[in-house]
Scaffold this motif. Structure first.
Motif, PDB file in Angstrom:
ATOM      1  N   SER A 143     -19.362 -47.639   6.478  1.00 31.57           N
ATOM      2  CA  SER A 143     -20.374 -47.329   5.452  1.00 31.57           C
ATOM      3  C   SER A 143     -20.581 -45.825   5.307  1.00 31.57           C
ATOM      4  N   GLN A 164     -14.157 -40.874   0.596  1.00 34.33           N
ATOM      5  CA  GLN A 164     -14.876 -41.694  -0.365  1.00 34.33           C
ATOM      6  C   GLN A 164     -15.059 -43.116   0.140  1.00 34.33           C
ATOM      7  N   ARG A 165     -14.098 -43.541   0.961  1.00 31.03           N
ATOM      8  CA  ARG A 165     -14.141 -44.919   1.428  1.00 31.03           C
ATOM      9  C   ARG A 165     -13.327 -45.022   2.718  1.00 31.03           C
ATOM     10  N   GLN A 188     -11.807 -48.088   5.266  1.00 34.22           N
ATOM     11  CA  GLN A 188     -11.671 -49.518   5.548  1.00 34.22           C
ATOM     12  C   GLN A 188     -10.945 -49.679   6.866  1.00 34.22           C
ATOM     13  N   THR A 192      -9.888 -43.305   1.973  1.00 35.88           N
ATOM     14  CA  THR A 192      -9.673 -42.894   0.594  1.00 35.88           C
ATOM     15  C   THR A 192     -10.419 -41.592   0.348  1.00 35.88           C
TER      16      THR A 192
END
Lengths: 155, 155
Positions: B29, B73-74, B76, B102
């Motif tokens: 997150s 940005q992200r 995972q 990302t």
């Protein structure tokens, strides 16, 4: 004027540093007997060599040292930035090392970041009643490659 | 036929697994507030990001998460082979993770071997007398790159 001999520090931190020194010396001397004496022989000890998958249990960990020591003719190390933390009967040490490994067909240099975790265990006296007390035994080793260059400094 | 609700396991090992899950969730997150809540804020906590030099002390460690989260940005993750050991008030967790990060201008995939060390600390109840007890707090994180390929399995 007589100088007073330096008093030997015998703090838990000092004992852990000494246990970690034994680990470097076992590496530098390619000594399986020394590795045997340093590690706790339990099925939950673990080891990550640089770029290897994690090994679990003393049997696998010992086999990896057999393999490394049998394929290496010489291992030289420069140790930097050793850092120790003790919490009760557990301690961990972080450091960087420049390792030069000599094999039959050449040599390899690597800059490595390593973490060792030790636990303090009671050691019984020998048959003649000597020794005994406690000993810091290695239970986890995680070593990983750093980009080549100057050895990093802990800031 | 009524089924009995699964009894919640509340062993120290389970608590450590939950603390480690909070760490993944904070990463996934990109939450600095969650990282703040997970780590012990002391000058001796340490962190090794893959290929980085070791960072020492909460101030440096926190600054590294600020830097990582602000440029990502992200994030995972697929988590594999989680392994936990508890010794008194200290515990460590080893696992592998496939991370896809990302950024503004692309993405990066990495297979990572990680070790987290936690200590159990007393937590006082809040002003209204709620909560309190003990909490496992992160004190060391060592993550390192593994060669790409299939996620390794603990054998």
């Amino acid at each position: 004027m007589a100088t007073r001999p330096a008093r030997k520090l015998d703090t838990p931190e000092q004992s852990v540093r000494e246990a970690n020194h034994r680990f470097y010396r076992a590496l530098a001397s390619l000594s399986l007997a020394d590795m045997d004496a340093i590690w706790l022989h339990e099925d939950w000890v673990e080891c990550v060599h640089p770029g290897w998958d994690m090994l679990l249990g003393w049997e696998e960990v010992r086999a990896s040292w057999v393999r490394i020591f049998s394929s290496t003719q010489r291992m030289q190390m420069e140790i930097h930035s050793v850092w120790v933390r003790v919490e009760g009967d557990v301690a961990w040490v972080a450091w960087t090392e420049q390792i030069t490994s000599t094999f039959e067909r050449g040599f390899d240099q690597a800059l490595v970041q390593a973490t060792n975790i030790f636990v303090r265990r009671a050691v019984p006296p020998d048959a003649e009643g000597h020794g005994g007390g406690t000993q810091w035994l290695l239970v986890a080793h995680h070593a990983s490659p750093l980009p080549a260059g100057q050895p990093p400094q802990v800031q």
